[in-house]
Each structure stands twice: as structure tokens, then as C-alpha cells.
Enzyme design. Structure first.
Site, PDB file in Angstrom:
ATOM      1  N   ILE A  65     -14.510  48.182 -33.794  1.00 41.62           N
ATOM      2  CA  ILE A  65     -13.856  48.612 -32.552  1.00 41.62           C
ATOM      3  C   ILE A  65     -14.280  47.778 -31.350  1.00 41.62           C
ATOM      4  CG2 ILE A  65     -13.280  50.995 -33.153  1.00 41.62           C
ATOM      5  CD1 ILE A  65     -15.936  51.852 -31.915  1.00 41.62           C
ATOM      6  N   GLY A  66     -15.237  46.910 -31.533  1.00 40.71           N
ATOM      7  CA  GLY A  66     -15.632  46.102 -30.377  1.00 40.71           C
ATOM      8  C   GLY A  66     -16.701  45.101 -30.732  1.00 40.71           C
ATOM      9  N   GLU A  67     -16.901  44.215 -29.791  1.00 38.81           N
ATOM     10  CA  GLU A  67     -17.896  43.156 -29.972  1.00 38.81           C
ATOM     11  C   GLU A  67     -18.606  43.006 -28.637  1.00 38.81           C
ATOM     12  OE1 GLU A  67     -17.453  40.476 -32.774  1.00 38.81           O
ATOM     13  OE2 GLU A  67     -19.559  40.207 -32.194  1.00 38.81           O
ATOM     14  N   GLY A  68     -19.923  43.071 -28.644  1.00 32.32           N
ATOM     15  CA  GLY A  68     -20.661  42.882 -27.401  1.00 32.32           C
ATOM     16  C   GLY A  68     -21.511  41.627 -27.493  1.00 32.32           C
ATOM     17  N   GLY A  69     -22.357  41.435 -26.474  1.00 25.94           N
ATOM     18  CA  GLY A  69     -23.200  40.246 -26.443  1.00 25.94           C
ATOM     19  C   GLY A  69     -24.165  40.191 -27.624  1.00 25.94           C
ATOM     20  N   ASP A  75     -27.696  47.430 -15.661  1.00 20.22           N
ATOM     21  CA  ASP A  75     -26.462  46.763 -16.088  1.00 20.22           C
ATOM     22  C   ASP A  75     -25.255  47.689 -15.955  1.00 20.22           C
ATOM     23  OD1 ASP A  75     -25.047  44.563 -16.912  1.00 20.22           O
ATOM     24  OD2 ASP A  75     -25.473  44.811 -19.044  1.00 20.22           O
TER      25      ASP A  75
HETATM   26  N1  LIG Z   1     -19.843  54.938 -28.386  1.00 22.72           N
HETATM   27  C1  LIG Z   1     -18.731  54.205 -28.446  1.00 22.72           C
HETATM   28  N2  LIG Z   1     -17.537  54.775 -28.697  1.00 22.72           N
HETATM   29  C2  LIG Z   1     -16.401  54.049 -28.744  1.00 22.72           C
HETATM   30  N3  LIG Z   1     -16.363  52.710 -28.559  1.00 22.72           N
HETATM   31  C3  LIG Z   1     -17.518  52.075 -28.317  1.00 22.72           C
HETATM   32  C4  LIG Z   1     -18.763  52.772 -28.249  1.00 22.72           C
HETATM   33  N4  LIG Z   1     -19.748  51.861 -27.986  1.00 22.72           N
HETATM   34  C5  LIG Z   1     -19.140  50.673 -27.880  1.00 22.72           C
HETATM   35  N5  LIG Z   1     -17.810  50.782 -28.080  1.00 22.72           N
HETATM   36  C6  LIG Z   1     -16.806  49.684 -28.057  1.00 22.72           C
HETATM   37  O1  LIG Z   1     -17.439  48.485 -28.455  1.00 22.72           O
HETATM   38  C7  LIG Z   1     -17.346  47.497 -27.423  1.00 22.72           C
HETATM   39  C8  LIG Z   1     -18.596  46.638 -27.430  1.00 22.72           C
HETATM   40  O2  LIG Z   1     -19.676  47.399 -26.946  1.00 22.72           O
HETATM   41  P1  LIG Z   1     -21.092  46.774 -26.611  1.00 22.72           P
HETATM   42  O3  LIG Z   1     -21.891  47.828 -25.935  1.00 22.72           O
HETATM   43  O4  LIG Z   1     -21.652  46.176 -27.841  1.00 22.72           O
HETATM   44  O5  LIG Z   1     -20.778  45.546 -25.659  1.00 22.72           O
HETATM   45  P2  LIG Z   1     -20.206  45.451 -24.157  1.00 22.72           P
HETATM   46  O6  LIG Z   1     -20.932  46.423 -23.288  1.00 22.72           O
HETATM   47  O7  LIG Z   1     -18.708  45.545 -24.208  1.00 22.72           O
HETATM   48  O8  LIG Z   1     -20.586  43.944 -23.785  1.00 22.72           O
HETATM   49  P3  LIG Z   1     -22.055  43.344 -23.462  1.00 22.72           P
HETATM   50  O9  LIG Z   1     -22.886  43.520 -24.686  1.00 22.72           O
HETATM   51  O10 LIG Z   1     -21.748  41.907 -23.186  1.00 22.72           O
HETATM   52  O11 LIG Z   1     -22.582  44.092 -22.293  1.00 22.72           O
HETATM   53  C9  LIG Z   1     -17.138  48.308 -26.147  1.00 22.72           C
HETATM   54  O12 LIG Z   1     -16.486  47.548 -25.167  1.00 22.72           O
HETATM   55  C10 LIG Z   1     -16.290  49.464 -26.648  1.00 22.72           C
HETATM   56  O13 LIG Z   1     -14.955  49.067 -26.710  1.00 22.72           O
END
Ligand SMILES: Nc1ncnc2c1ncn2[C@@H]1O[C@H](COP(=O)(O)OP(=O)(O)OP(=O)(O)O)[C@@H](O)[C@H]1O
Length: 408
Positions: A70-74, A190
Site C-alpha cells: 500500500i505504500g513505500e517510504g524512505g 517530522d
Molecule cells: N497505518 C497505515 N495504514 C494505512 N496506510 C499506511 C499506514 N502506514 C503507512 N501507510 C501507507 O504507506 C505509505 C508509506 O508510509 P511510510 O510511513 O513508510 O512513508 P512516508 O511517511 O510516506 O514517507 P517517508 O518515509 O519518506 O517519510 C504512506 O504514505 C501510506 O500511504
């Protein structure tokens, strides 16, 4: 880092748990340990944090199938999964190489394991097995503010004024809790739109505590390496590395401007000439045209006075001098309309009506002060005498807020 965790344990006055954290940390950052040793680590010593087996999480996510991503973060990928008891979860897998990620993984667990608040993400537990470092959170149906409200032309859901108001108040309440109720206080570091997730009812939850710092109340500031996200960083923190709770207040100020305007403070495609949202807000404020910043997608279905007030609270929170920014609990009161922008209590209309037999005088007085925040106005008039320029805000705030905000 280690000190931070120990402080958390000391908060509960529990020496044994401090030792457990030390043991847990050395294991997680990679000292050689067998699987059994890792399993026996007293992770469960950190109250409320459950340890999951890797197998369990594979089952929950269909072997981390791309369909469930559902997503990709840093620092890694996030998958949707169904836990054994049927609970939906968001399962965040840290990429194996990232040393930075491991540090943030630890910070996240030690920071939010023991705290619970309706506006903070719920951490169900974690998995530390071999190279796997995984965090398991409550799943939030409506994604992040960044992907929904601020997705520009791709926006799928429209946000009413009531929803936006609720989101602003919710985030402010979550931050006030971290800053003022949890001991030692916590600075998130953050706060940004992608770190605010929305549940099925669009209730906001602050997430991503990987950069959080504990902030003992006897310290004026912490000097630290700068981390966070461009566009949300308070100037004193970005330039001098001086961190206080007011750095979060600044980031929150940017976030309010984004929520009310529906625009990002900074965007990748912007040309160097385009102003940032904050600059634009100041400019419009000076011209008495703040109403123009409010998201057009609401089609005037909002109270212009209230929406302008929210923008002005955003401007107060982003004052250059940290001292002039209100505390988060004051911001909550301002957003709820319990305090005016001068930090004075607003009497409840109901009480005054009952006592004096007619509508509150205060409300009328406020209206006359801020004539450009009505739907029919907006043609270059100064917005009100107190807020006619950035300097005026600064000097006004110096007089008023110095005494009020630093008392807390
Ligand atoms: N608890 C959750 N429920 C639903 N979706 C989630 C949840 N946590 C994260 N996501 C999804 O995953 C994505 C990536 O989250 P993640 O916290 O890894 O990175 P980010 O905050 O988007 O970016 P960065 O790590 O660069 O700060 C989010 O943008 C969101 O769409």
C-alpha cells in the site's frame, strides 16, 4: 538513542525494563545472536508491544505480495495484512541495508510503545528475526493527507470544511499530548502531510515516530543533527540545529495552511519564481486577501471567518522566533474557538446569552475587526488592525504571547 530509551523506562521507574531495552537495542542493531536468543529478548518488557513471528506476518500479507503493497517510504515498504485474529494491519518492512532505518525502527518502538492517544497511530507490535525488522500498525482506511487532500488533480475524495476543521484539531491534540502530557515530553520532528494518516471517519492519526526525540522538561533546547522534511523545518532548527517543541509547532503551522488551502507548501514541479505557500499566505494576508487562499473545492461551503482564523493560526505557528509561536495546547484552544488570536478566553455564547439575554458582544466585535474575512469582501482591505503586516504580527505577538505561551 540508548539514553532516550532508558529515559522512557525510567519514566515508569522500572530498572529491569531499562536493562531489557539495552538488551533489545544491542540485539536489533545487529550484535550476533541466535534466533532463540533474539526470541528471548525481553521485547515484551516494553509494555503493550507485541512481538510477531515472521511467518505470522508472511501469512497475513500473502507472503508480502505486491497486491498487498500500500505504500513505500524512505525506509521500506508498507503492506496491508490481516492478522490471525482478523484485525487489519499496516505492516512496514524496513529495507535490510538501511542502518539509518534500524535506528529509526528502535526510536519508533521505544517512543510509541507505551503511549496511546486517539490522534496517534497505534503500534500493535514488531518483528525482529534474522535480518527482518518489521513494524505492525493499525490499518487506516483513508491513507495519508498527502495522498488524499494534497494529491491535486488526482484527488478522489473532497474534504468538507468540517472534515478539515476536525483534522486540524485532531493533529493539534495529538501534538499537545506529546509535548505537554507525556513525560519526558516528545518532539516528533517530522510533522508533515504524509505523516498524518486518516481512519475511516477521517480522524487524523500522527504517524512515523522514527525521528522523535525525548525532551526532558528541565532543558531549554536540544542541539542535534537536523532531520525532517524540507518545507516544514523551523528556521532555528534548520539553520542552527536547535530543537524545541516549537519546531513541531512551526511544522504544524505549515500543515494548517496546506489543509485549509488544499495546496502543498512546496511541490517538485514549482519553478524558482513561484512562491511557497507560506510566502503566498503572508502576501495575501498583507493585502487583506487571505480568503483567496481557501480551497476553492469547498465551493464557499465554509465559514469564511473561521477558515481565515485557521490560516492566521497557521501564520502565528510559523513565526520566525520560536518564543512567539503558541504552545500546542493553546493552538487547540484557538482552533476550537475557546481562545481568540490574542490568547484571550472567549466566553461561551450560550452562557452570555443566558446571563445578558442577547447574543454575545464579543462575536460582533470580532466581526467588525476582520471585515475582509466575509464572503462579500476581499478587495485589498487590510485584514484587521492587529494583523495588517508580518511585522505587526511579530510585535503584537511579542507583547501578548511572551507571557501567555511560555507559562505552559
Ligand atoms: N497505518 C497505515 N495504514 C494505512 N496506510 C499506511 C499506514 N502506514 C503507512 N501507510 C501507507 O504507506 C505509505 C508509506 O508510509 P511510510 O510511513 O513508510 O512513508 P512516508 O511517511 O510516506 O514517507 P517517508 O518515509 O519518506 O517519510 C504512506 O504514505 C501510506 O500511504
Amino acid at each position: 538513542m540508548l539514553q532516550d530509551s532508558i529515559l522512557i523506562c525510567l519514566r515508569g521507574g522500572d530498572i529491569e525494563r531499562c536493562l531489557a531495552v539495552v538488551c533489545f537495542q544491542s540485539a536489533v542493531v545487529g550484535f550476533p545472536r541466535s534466533y532463540e536468543q533474539q526470541r528471548s529478548m525481553k521485547v515484551s518488557g516494553i509494555q503493550n508491544t507485541r512481538q510477531y513471528l515472521y511467518q505470522e506476518l508472511c501469512r497475513a500479507t500473502d507472503n508480502f505480495s505486491p497486491d498487498n503493497k500500500i505504500g513505500e517510504g524512505g525506509f521500506g515498504s508498507v503492506y496491508k495484512g490481516v492478522l490471525r485474529d482478523g484485525t487489519l494491519a499496516a505492516i512496514k518492512v524496513l529495507s535490510a541495508e538501511s542502518k539509518q532505518g534500524v535506528r529509526e525502527f528502535l526510536t519508533e518502538i521505544t517512543t510509541i510503545a507505551e503511549i496511546e492517544h486517539e490522534n496517534l497511530i497505534k503500534l500493535y507490535g514488531c518483528c525482529v528475526e534474522g535480518n527482518h525488522r518489521i513494524l505492525v500498525y493499525g490499518y487506516l482506511e483513508n491513507n495519508s493527507l498527502s495522498k488524499t487532500l494534497l494529491s491535486g488533480k488526482n484527488r478522489e475524495v473532497e474534504f468538507s470544511w468540517d472534515t478539515r476543521r476536525g483534522i486540524c484539531i485532531g493533529i493539534a491534540q495529538g501534538l499537545a499530548f506529546l509535548h505537554e502530557e507525556v513525560r519526558p515530553h516528545i518532539v516528533h520532528r517530522d510533522i508533515k502531510a504524509s505523516n498524518v494518516l486518516l481512519d475511516g471517519n477521517f480522524k487524523p492519526k500522527i504517524s512515523d515516530f522514527g525521528l522523535a526525540k525525548l525532551f526532558p522538561s528541565n532543558m531549554t533546547h536540544i542541539s542535534t543533527r537536523v532531520a525532517g522534511t524540507t518545507g516544514y523545518l523551523a528556521p532555528e532548527y534548520a539553520l542552527r540545529g536547535q530543537l524545541t517543541r516549537k519546531a513541531d509547532v512551526y511544522s504544524f503551522g505549515i500543515l494548517i495552511l496546506e489543509i485549509v488551502s488544499g495546496r502543498r507548501n512546496m511541490w517538485k514541479e514549482a519553478t524558482p519564481e513561484e512562491p511557497y505557500l507560506l510566502e503566498l499566505a503572508w502576501e495575501l494576508h498583507k493585502q487583506g486577501e487571505l480568503l483567496r487562499l481557501i480551497d476553492k473545492s469547498m465551493h464557499e461551503n465554509f465559514d469564511p471567518e473561521e477558515a481565515c482564523r485557521y490560516l492566521k493560526i497557521g501564520l502565528l505557528c510559523t513565526q520566525e522566533m520560536p518564543k512567539l509561536r503558541p504552545s500546542m495546547s493553546t493552538v487547540v484552544e484557538m482552533l476550537k474557538g475557546e481562545l481568540d488570536l490574542e490568547g484571550k478566553k472567549i466566553s461561551r455564547p450560550g452562557l452570555i446569552t443566558a446571563f445578558m439575554g442577547h447574543r454575545t458582544i464579543l462575536k460582533d466585535r470580532d466581526k467588525s475587526k476582520d471585515s475582509s474575512c466575509t464572503k462579500s469582501s476581499g478587495s485589498g482591505k487590510a485584514e484587521n488592525s492587529l494583523f495588517s503586516s508580518k511585522d505587526a504580527i511579530t510585535s503584537f505577538a511579542t507583547m501578548t504571547f511572551n507571557s501567555i505561551y511560555d507559562r505552559r
